[in-house]
Design an enzyme around this catalytic site. Structure first.
Site, PDB file in Angstrom:
ATOM      1  N   ARG A 129       0.851  -1.209   0.000  1.00  0.00           N
ATOM      2  CA  ARG A 129       0.000   0.000   0.000  1.00  0.00           C
ATOM      3  C   ARG A 129       0.874   1.242   0.000  1.00  0.00           C
ATOM      4  NH1 ARG A 129      -3.128   1.490   4.261  1.00  0.00           N
ATOM      5  NH2 ARG A 129      -2.424  -0.019   5.821  1.00  0.00           N
TER       6      ARG A 129
ATOM      7  N   GLY B 260       5.410   1.385   8.428  1.00  0.00           N
ATOM      8  CA  GLY B 260       5.399   2.369   9.506  1.00  0.00           C
ATOM      9  C   GLY B 260       3.979   2.740   9.883  1.00  0.00           C
TER      10      GLY B 260
ATOM     11  N   GLN C 131       8.090  17.231  15.179  1.00  0.00           N
ATOM     12  CA  GLN C 131       6.728  17.670  14.843  1.00  0.00           C
ATOM     13  C   GLN C 131       5.851  17.576  16.081  1.00  0.00           C
ATOM     14  OE1 GLN C 131       5.397  19.220  12.512  1.00  0.00           O
ATOM     15  NE2 GLN C 131       3.219  18.786  12.571  1.00  0.00           N
TER      16      GLN C 131
ATOM     17  N   GLY D 111       3.101  16.778  18.497  1.00  0.00           N
ATOM     18  CA  GLY D 111       2.206  15.620  18.583  1.00  0.00           C
ATOM     19  C   GLY D 111       2.833  14.335  18.083  1.00  0.00           C
ATOM     20  N   GLN D 112       4.133  14.385  17.761  1.00  0.00           N
ATOM     21  CA  GLN D 112       4.769  13.177  17.192  1.00  0.00           C
ATOM     22  C   GLN D 112       6.098  12.858  17.891  1.00  0.00           C
ATOM     23  OE1 GLN D 112       4.945  13.530  12.830  1.00  0.00           O
ATOM     24  NE2 GLN D 112       3.077  12.290  12.781  1.00  0.00           N
TER      25      GLN D 112
ATOM     26  N   TYR E 258       6.887   9.264  16.964  1.00  0.00           N
ATOM     27  CA  TYR E 258       7.219   9.075  15.538  1.00  0.00           C
ATOM     28  C   TYR E 258       8.548   9.757  15.195  1.00  0.00           C
ATOM     29  CZ  TYR E 258       6.177   9.088  10.446  1.00  0.00           C
ATOM     30  OH  TYR E 258       6.205   8.910   9.085  1.00  0.00           O
TER      31      TYR E 258
ATOM     32  N   PRO F 268      10.921  11.204   3.441  1.00  0.00           N
ATOM     33  CA  PRO F 268       9.864  11.854   2.659  1.00  0.00           C
ATOM     34  C   PRO F 268       9.239  12.991   3.455  1.00  0.00           C
ATOM     35  CG  PRO F 268       9.508   9.463   2.819  1.00  0.00           C
ATOM     36  CD  PRO F 268      10.544   9.843   3.830  1.00  0.00           C
TER      37      PRO F 268
ATOM     38  N   TYR G 198       5.512  15.307   3.110  1.00  0.00           N
ATOM     39  CA  TYR G 198       4.115  14.823   3.112  1.00  0.00           C
ATOM     40  C   TYR G 198       3.751  14.250   1.745  1.00  0.00           C
ATOM     41  CZ  TYR G 198       3.539  16.490   7.795  1.00  0.00           C
ATOM     42  OH  TYR G 198       3.681  16.638   9.153  1.00  0.00           O
ATOM     43  N   ILE G 199       3.353  13.000   1.750  1.00  0.00           N
ATOM     44  CA  ILE G 199       3.078  12.242   0.523  1.00  0.00           C
ATOM     45  C   ILE G 199       1.621  11.766   0.570  1.00  0.00           C
ATOM     46  CG2 ILE G 199       3.802  10.230  -0.854  1.00  0.00           C
ATOM     47  CD1 ILE G 199       6.091  12.307  -0.401  1.00  0.00           C
TER      48      ILE G 199
HETATM   49  N1  LIG Z   1       2.715   9.279   3.748  1.00  0.00           N
HETATM   50  C1  LIG Z   1       3.548  10.218   4.146  1.00  0.00           C
HETATM   51  O1  LIG Z   1       3.289  11.420   4.005  1.00  0.00           O
HETATM   52  C2  LIG Z   1       4.861   9.842   4.770  1.00  0.00           C
HETATM   53  C3  LIG Z   1       5.767  10.874   5.045  1.00  0.00           C
HETATM   54  C4  LIG Z   1       7.001  10.545   5.603  1.00  0.00           C
HETATM   55  C5  LIG Z   1       7.308   9.228   5.870  1.00  0.00           C
HETATM   56  N2  LIG Z   1       6.393   8.242   5.605  1.00  0.00           N
HETATM   57  C6  LIG Z   1       6.769   6.868   5.924  1.00  0.00           C
HETATM   58  O2  LIG Z   1       6.678   6.093   4.755  1.00  0.00           O
HETATM   59  C7  LIG Z   1       6.303   4.752   5.091  1.00  0.00           C
HETATM   60  C8  LIG Z   1       5.061   4.353   4.301  1.00  0.00           C
HETATM   61  O3  LIG Z   1       4.022   5.267   4.600  1.00  0.00           O
HETATM   62  P1  LIG Z   1       2.591   5.174   3.889  1.00  0.00           P
HETATM   63  O4  LIG Z   1       1.973   6.512   4.015  1.00  0.00           O
HETATM   64  O5  LIG Z   1       2.718   4.549   2.548  1.00  0.00           O
HETATM   65  O6  LIG Z   1       1.835   4.179   4.902  1.00  0.00           O
HETATM   66  P2  LIG Z   1       0.457   3.360   4.715  1.00  0.00           P
HETATM   67  O7  LIG Z   1      -0.238   3.765   3.466  1.00  0.00           O
HETATM   68  O8  LIG Z   1      -0.272   3.508   6.025  1.00  0.00           O
HETATM   69  O9  LIG Z   1       0.989   1.848   4.564  1.00  0.00           O
HETATM   70  C9  LIG Z   1       1.676   1.254   5.620  1.00  0.00           C
HETATM   71  C10 LIG Z   1       2.173  -0.111   5.204  1.00  0.00           C
HETATM   72  O10 LIG Z   1       2.906  -0.669   6.309  1.00  0.00           O
HETATM   73  C11 LIG Z   1       2.401  -1.965   6.613  1.00  0.00           C
HETATM   74  N3  LIG Z   1       2.551  -2.241   8.042  1.00  0.00           N
HETATM   75  C12 LIG Z   1       2.150  -1.488   9.091  1.00  0.00           C
HETATM   76  N4  LIG Z   1       2.443  -2.108  10.250  1.00  0.00           N
HETATM   77  C13 LIG Z   1       3.048  -3.281   9.930  1.00  0.00           C
HETATM   78  C14 LIG Z   1       3.549  -4.377  10.680  1.00  0.00           C
HETATM   79  N5  LIG Z   1       3.514  -4.395  12.027  1.00  0.00           N
HETATM   80  N6  LIG Z   1       4.092  -5.437  10.004  1.00  0.00           N
HETATM   81  C15 LIG Z   1       4.137  -5.441   8.643  1.00  0.00           C
HETATM   82  N7  LIG Z   1       3.670  -4.439   7.878  1.00  0.00           N
HETATM   83  C16 LIG Z   1       3.114  -3.362   8.510  1.00  0.00           C
HETATM   84  C17 LIG Z   1       0.921  -1.898   6.197  1.00  0.00           C
HETATM   85  O11 LIG Z   1       0.420  -3.230   6.016  1.00  0.00           O
HETATM   86  P3  LIG Z   1      -1.199  -3.490   5.843  1.00  0.00           P
HETATM   87  O12 LIG Z   1      -1.554  -2.960   4.476  1.00  0.00           O
HETATM   88  O13 LIG Z   1      -1.360  -4.958   5.955  1.00  0.00           O
HETATM   89  O14 LIG Z   1      -1.862  -2.707   6.949  1.00  0.00           O
HETATM   90  C18 LIG Z   1       1.042  -1.083   4.910  1.00  0.00           C
HETATM   91  O15 LIG Z   1       1.417  -1.931   3.837  1.00  0.00           O
HETATM   92  C19 LIG Z   1       6.092   4.748   6.605  1.00  0.00           C
HETATM   93  O16 LIG Z   1       7.246   4.292   7.258  1.00  0.00           O
HETATM   94  C20 LIG Z   1       5.852   6.209   6.925  1.00  0.00           C
HETATM   95  O17 LIG Z   1       6.194   6.514   8.255  1.00  0.00           O
HETATM   96  C21 LIG Z   1       5.181   8.527   5.064  1.00  0.00           C
END
Ligand SMILES: NC(=O)c1ccc[n+]([C@@H]2O[C@H](COP(=O)([O-])OP(=O)(O)OC[C@H]3O[C@@H](n4cnc5c(N)ncnc54)[C@H](OP(=O)(O)O)[C@@H]3O)[C@@H](O)[C@H]2O)c1
Length: 251
Positions: free
Chosen positions: A22, A94, A151, A153-154, A157, A187, A189-190
């Site tokens: 995802r 994450g 950040q 509240g984080q 994180y 990254p 905000y994505i």
């Molecule tokens: N989105 C942003 O703006 C952003 C910004 C900076 C950094 N990040 C980092 O980028 C990474 C991906 O973010 P995202 O937004 O794509 O997240 P997301 O859409 O919420 O997807 C999270 C993914 O991690 C998996 N996951 C969560 N807990 C797990 C566990 N205990 N064991 C195995 N898999 C697990 C989920 O599996 P399921 O599908 O089975 O739940 C999912 O595939 C994260 O580390 C996040 O902190 C994101």
């Protein structure tokens, strides 16, 4: 999934992507598969997203809990048996559990530290001996702009994501002589389900702070992973931290 082994083409080598079904992880899975890797995407509970990912990308999908040391060891062993030992590991899984520190429960502290940071230890521990024996490996850890700048509240994180940077530098030093690189992407905000779950007014406020005037796309992170995962292109890049955030924070 039994059919995984038949579906996945190993090509350039095996790449494991945690949270690879995802969001940003799905884009990473897609790009690494495009580049000829046999991708094993690890997920936690969302079977439908995993099925869709397998259909869309041809990647193999494996259910495991990155928080659990034994689960990581077992899934890496299974992937090695099905597809071969990992040449690339992307620690992308994450979660967030936001809240001001004075109200933060221990559960939310530990869940975030373990899912974002301990997971890197668990997964690297499971594959790095094989990489050392092979004399080759590429590890990419997905941190966050909020691990660089903090950040509100984080605290949980930001601590986990900053920890990933120190962890990666230490492992890079330990591994460089074995032709293994360990790098970090932060990254900004994505657009993914993680950020879509934020209240619209909070998101609007964040976008106002991004000089590019928009959020990033998962593919913009995935292309940097592809570069770092490449055998030749990324070979001299080690222990580095890359900011991809539309100019929001210049580390
Ligand atoms: N989105 C942003 O703006 C952003 C910004 C900076 C950094 N990040 C980092 O980028 C990474 C991906 O973010 P995202 O937004 O794509 O997240 P997301 O859409 O919420 O997807 C999270 C993914 O991690 C998996 N996951 C969560 N807990 C797990 C566990 N205990 N064991 C195995 N898999 C697990 C989920 O599996 P399921 O599908 O089975 O739940 C999912 O595939 C994260 O580390 C996040 O902190 C994101």
């Amino acid at each position: 999934m039994e059919e995984n082994g038949l579906m996945a083409k190993v090509g350039k080598g095996v790449a494991i992507v945690t949270g690879g079904t995802r969001g940003i992880g799905l884009a990473i899975t897609r790009v690494l598969a495009r580049d000829g890797f046999g991708v094993a995407a690890i997920y936690h509970g969302n079977d439908q997203a995993a099925k869709d990912c397998r259909k869309q990308t041809g990647a193999a999908v494996y259910k495991a809990d990155v928080v659990d040391f034994d689960s990581c060891a077992a899934v890496c062993k299974k992937i090695a048996g099905d597809m071969g030992a990992a040449a690339v590991l992307v620690n992308n899984a994450g979660i967030t559990r936001d809240g001001m520190l004075h109200k933060m429960d221990p559960e939310n502290w530990h869940a975030v530290i373990e899912t974002n940071l301990t997971s890197c230890y668990n997964m690297c521990r499971a594959v790095v001996s094989g990489m050392r024996e092979a004399g080759y490996g590429r590890i990419v850890n997905i941190s966050s702009v909020n691990g660089q700048k903090g950040q509100l509240g984080q605290a949980n994180y930001a601590a986990a994501k900053a920890g990933m940077i120190g962890f990666s530098k230490a492992l890079a030093l330990e591994s460089a002589a074995k032709n293994i690189t360990v790098n970090v992407i932060c990254p900004g905000y994505i657009r993914t389900e993680m950020t879509e779950s934020m209240p619209p007014n909070v998101l609007d406020n964040i976008i106002r702070q991004i000089p590019a005037g928009r959020m990033g796309a998962p593919e913009e992170i995935a292309e940097m992973v592809a570069y770092l995962a490449d055998r030749e292109k990324g070979a001299f890049v080690n222990g580095a931290t890359f900011s991809i955030n539309g100019g929001q924070y210049m580390a």
